[in-house]
Design an enzyme around this catalytic site. Structure first.
Site, short mmCIF file in Angstrom:
data_model
loop_
_atom_site.label_atom_id
_atom_site.label_comp_id
_atom_site.label_asym_id
_atom_site.label_seq_id
_atom_site.Cartn_x
_atom_site.Cartn_y
_atom_site.Cartn_z
N ASN A 156 11.57 -2.66 -3.72
CA ASN A 156 11.82 -3.67 -2.68
C ASN A 156 10.65 -3.69 -1.70
OD1 ASN A 156 14.66 -3.76 -3.65
ND2 ASN A 156 14.76 -1.76 -2.66
N ALA A 176 14.08 4.46 -8.94
CA ALA A 176 13.60 3.90 -7.68
C ALA A 176 13.46 2.40 -7.85
CB ALA A 176 12.28 4.54 -7.27
N MET A 177 13.30 1.70 -6.73
CA MET A 177 13.19 0.24 -6.75
C MET A 177 12.20 -0.22 -5.70
SD MET A 177 13.90 -2.67 -7.86
CE MET A 177 13.28 -4.21 -7.18
N HIS A 199 3.64 -1.27 -7.14
CA HIS A 199 4.36 -2.54 -7.24
C HIS A 199 4.22 -3.42 -6.00
CE1 HIS A 199 6.53 -2.50 -10.97
NE2 HIS A 199 7.23 -1.41 -10.70
N HIS A 226 4.21 4.87 -8.29
CA HIS A 226 4.63 3.75 -9.14
C HIS A 226 5.21 2.62 -8.27
CE1 HIS A 226 6.56 2.10 -12.92
NE2 HIS A 226 7.29 1.51 -11.99
N GLU A 227 6.13 2.99 -7.38
CA GLU A 227 6.78 1.95 -6.57
C GLU A 227 5.80 1.31 -5.60
OE1 GLU A 227 9.60 1.07 -7.61
OE2 GLU A 227 9.81 2.82 -8.89
N GLU A 246 6.07 -3.61 -14.79
CA GLU A 246 6.36 -2.19 -15.03
C GLU A 246 5.24 -1.46 -15.76
OE1 GLU A 246 8.52 -0.91 -13.40
OE2 GLU A 246 9.83 -2.55 -12.85
#
Length: 844
Positions: free
Chosen positions: A257, A254-255, A293, A289-290, A312
């Site tokens: 953004n 995943a990312m 962020h 987690h994402e 991270e």
């Protein structure tokens, strides 16, 4: 090697106005990017990669430019120092590498379709628009996109759409952010949406190849995670929406953004009616987690990639903090013990491993920083250690200070320690520098010497190593109050052991709770005392005993033969924490036996001895209201029983297959892959193989596809193995994002290992061309090293990979994996006879 310089030192963007016109049919796009910023010198540069630059204007005056493809640059000169506007027009091609702007393919009702998505971390925004593509170069962005739009299509971006004119979609101006967090996507999508208690819109989007119910779980977790983080961080979510988008093709998990989080489908979508508990836990922690962020990484971002761990490691810890708060019955920290802790301890014991904080400049080396066992798992464990030292009150207060000071800007590790130190009154930096700035970790030896309880530290290694004089400030977390809170010297004498033992009344132990990053080596007297009181210990402590013995055996400080007779003491335990490490050790015993030998037969009998009662207790079918421990333990014992070739277990799996043969997907998800693999291995034929392979091609359920892959790669039939090898380059069958899992599955199958290893060597250039830009590309080397354990395979591995040692981004992985395999080969040669003798005695 090309020298890479920081462009932000010469030109500092403040705002981007980006226009893109994308044509999916031709796979081409036209772009115009206007960058307003501050030029500090006359000769400046922008990043670009594979862009066909047509013109460059500064303050509306066309100027000459020079392209430096080796350094990914457009070099230009400006007459004006100070505020300037740079406008670049260009053309480019959509990639098929899952980096930059790329199509993501899926099938719906037999028709092949695509959606367009982006992946700009680490340095791929430059493939979409010219920029200063560095984390520190934060700016605001206006995004406008035109595309070959069809009816009923949706377009998403970081910010809400504010208008559409002449087919161009205009999005609201972003907050100040880094280029790698810009994102957009479009295509035929479905969604489910809700609103948090503070008014943030939350949505989950996917292709229509999925049942709408598959979006429900993620929507619930995302909403509750954002609400939790707003409270825990005491800082509001800074954007109007949080979209979660499942992409059919996605290189990583995943990312983050900002405002448009992208995911591999397997990590966000699931069938709420038939998904294993561990699958739900994985999806929940990835989402958390994402979303962690969105503050830690997006609102405050590392200044440079050497502080990647700031992003991270912290998000990795917070995913567990969040899920533990919103789903307390899951005991999610137990999963941290069985996954992150294990991977960190294994990886960090090899000489040559990177430290958590690592200097880096070359783009390929930046991608190689994303070592999941170090930057994610070890870093998270170190932060858990900090949390344990200072407590949640100080952690929350420190984070609030940190976000307030650095919001919409950048920070370094020292900034975090300063904020946490102020909140806790402790010198956190002094403790953490010893862990972040040097690789590896210590083994703490506990011995009774001349009646005195003594502890000492030295670096722990598995495999060959150069002598090290490193030492750490170790939070000991002992159950004896007389032990120091922090061990900062090489050796400490605690006191008279007999008196201490009588006074405390329990065996001496270190690292209570297993929160600190070290292993413990007890002498025979201390270990015997612990084992005699094993049932008095909690599950984490019981697990830790086996975990540390396992590592010490890999490090040749004890022998595997020493461990074998101890395993029966743990076989009756209900706890998943204990069973996970027990069956991990059992799995490692396989390397000491030759396939189809008398030794393997004895090992299978040992597996049966240890798993038989648990299989009888748990059965194949979950019971209503059964404990989470039982749900999570069942796969371990069934897998062991199948390896043991227990006839009753094989027969029951066959019965389950036949009973569900008309709809295999309906098999309970936690046992489905065992049933499928058992059928293919013991009862399968070409017809079944083709049926499962066809189902794999057509299914859109990522978890079911993983079960089918596990079954198909376990086939023992040579002709079917050849058919599978022939499919590896067929993207319509096996997506590039899934290829590594297929390669690994074939490598662990003794019948197919040679063929797939030959294929990897023959197709290495194709692999580099197809997925070489992926930050996880080095994992292809890792999965081979995980499996190989013979002198012949070591020689072949070295012959193939040593010539590639100078390839940017691959050097560290190749060097370390040679040591990993070499260590394993030496261990087997030294201990094989002793281990097999111990197994034979254990089954008498």
């Amino acid at each position: 090697m090309t020298q890479f310089t920081r462009l932000y030192n010469n030109f500092q963007p403040e705002h981007y106005d980006i226009y893109l016109d994308i044509n999916r049919e031709t796979k081409q796009f036209n772009g115009r990017t206007k960058i307003s910023g501050n030029a500090l010198v006359n000769n400046i540069a922008l990043h670009q990669k594979n862009l066909q630059i047509q013109s460059v204007h500064i303050n509306e005056k066309e100027i000459p430019f020079v392209i430096d493809d080796n350094a990914d640059l457009i070099k230009i000169s400006t007459e004006t120092i100070g505020q300037i506007d740079i406008t670049v027009t260009y053309k480019a091609t959509l990639t098929d590498t899952m980096m930059g702007i790329y199509p993501s393919y899926y099938e719906l009702d037999g028709v092949k379709k695509q959606i367009i998505g982006t992946q700009f971390e680490t340095s791929f925004a430059r493939q979409a628009f010219p920029s200063v593509d560095e984390p520190e170069a934060k700016a605001t962005f206006d995004l406008s996109i035109k595309f070959d739009e069809q009816p009923n299509e949706t377009i998403l971006a970081n910010m809400p759409e504010i208008r559409t004119e002449n087919g161009v979609h205009y999005f609201d101006t972003t907050v100040r952010m880094s280029t790698y967090l810009v994102a957009f996507a479009f295509g035929e999508l479905q969604s489910k949406q809700t609103v948090t208690n503070t008014g943030v819109k939350v949505g989950v989007f996917s292709t229509k190849a999925h049942a709408p119910k598959e979006l429900d779980f993620a929507l619930d977790i995302a909403k509750r995670s954002i609400e939790f983080f707003e409270d825990f961080y005491q800082t509001p979510y800074p954007l109007p929406h949080s979209w979660q988008l499942a992409l059919p093709d996605f290189s990583a998990g995943a990312m983050e953004n900002w405002g448009l989080v992208t995911y591999r489908e397997a990590y966000v979508l699931l069938d709420p009616e038939n998904s294993a508990l561990n699958t739900k836990q994985i999806v929940a922690t990835v989402i958390a987690h994402e979303l962690a962020h969105q503050w830690f990484g997006d609102l405050v971002t590392m200044k440079w990639w050497d502080d990647l761990w700031l992003n991270e490691s912290f998000a990795n810890m917070m995913e567990y903090v969040a899920i533990d708060a919103i789903e307390p019955d899951w005991h999610i920290w137990e999963s941290f013990q069985t996954s992150d802790v294990v991977s960190a301890l294994k990886r960090d014991s090899t000489d040559g491993v990177q430290s958590v904080h690592t200097q880096v400049e070359h783009p390929a080396d930046i991608d190689a920083l994303f070592d999941p066992a170090i930057v994610y798992a070890k870093g998270a464990r170190l932060l858990v250690m900090v949390r344990s030292l200072i407590g949640d009150k100080a952690l929350r207060e420190g984070l609030k200070k940190y976000f307030a000071r650095h919001r919409y800007a950048n920070a370094a590790g020292a900034d975090l320690w300063e904020a946490l130190g102020e909140a806790s009154g402790q010198n956190i930096k002094a403790v953490m520098d010893s862990w972040l700035e040097q690789p590896g970790y210590p083994v703490v030896s506990a011995k009774v010497i001349d009646g005195q309880l003594t502890i000492s530290q030295e670096q722990f290694f598995i495999g060959e190593y150069e002598e090290s004089d490193r030492q750490w400030q170790i939070p000991l977390n002992s159950n004896y109050d007389v032990a120091p809170q922090i061990l900062s010297s090489k050796r400490v004498v605690i006191g008279d052991y007999a008196q201490l033992r009588e006074s405390v009344g329990t065996p001496f132990r270190l690292n209570d709770g297993n929160d600190s990053h070290f292993v413990v080596k007890y002498d025979a007297q201390l270990l015997k005392d612990i084992l005699e009181h094993l049932d008095e210990l909690d599950n984490i402590s019981q697990r830790q005993i086996l975990q540390d013995l396992h590592l010490l055996a890999d490090g040749r400080q004890i022998t595997y033969a020493d461990i074998v007779p101890l395993l029966v003491n743990f076989a009756h335990k209900d706890a998943m924490l204990v069973n996970a490490v027990l069956y991990s050790i059992l799995s490692d015993l396989k390397k000491f036996v030759t396939p189809n030998s008398a030794e393997e037969k004895a090992l299978k009998e040992f597996y049966d001895v240890l798993s038989r009662k648990q299989v009888k207790r748990l059965g194949w079918a979950g019971q209503s209201g059964e404990s989470y421990d039982n749900q999570l333990t069942r796969p371990y014992v069934l897998n062991a029983s199948l390896y043991a070739e227990n006839p009753d277990t094989i027969a029951t799996a066959h019965e389950l297959f036949e009973k569900n043969s008309d709809n295999l997907q309906n098999l309970s998800a936690d046992i489905r892959h065992f049933v499928l693999a058992n059928e293919l291995k013991h009862f399968g034929n070409t017809s079944l193989f083709e049926q499962l392979l066809t189902t794999y091609r057509k299914s859109s359920d990522a978890n079911y596809k993983a079960d089918l892959r596990s079954a198909l790669t376990s086939t023992p039939k040579p002709d079917l193995i050849v058919k599978l090898i022939d499919q590896l380059k067929d993207a319509d069958t096996i997506k590039p994002q899934d290829l590594r899992g297929w390669v690994y599955g074939l490598l662990v199958n003794d019948k197919s290992q040679q063929l797939v290893w030959d294929w990897v060597r023959e197709q290495w250039q194709w692999l580099e061309d197809t997925i070489g830009g992926d930050m996880e590309f080095t994992m292809y080397i890792t999965v081979i090293a995980i499996v190989f354990h013979t002198p012949e395979r070591l020689a072949e591995f070295k012959a193939f990979f040593e010539p590639k040692l100078n390839t940017p981004g691959l050097t560290r992985e190749i060097t370390m994996d040679i040591k990993v395999i070499s260590s394993r080969v030496g261990l087997i040669a030294a201990e094989k006879d002793g281990v097999n003798k111990a197994i034979s005695e254990a089954i008498k």
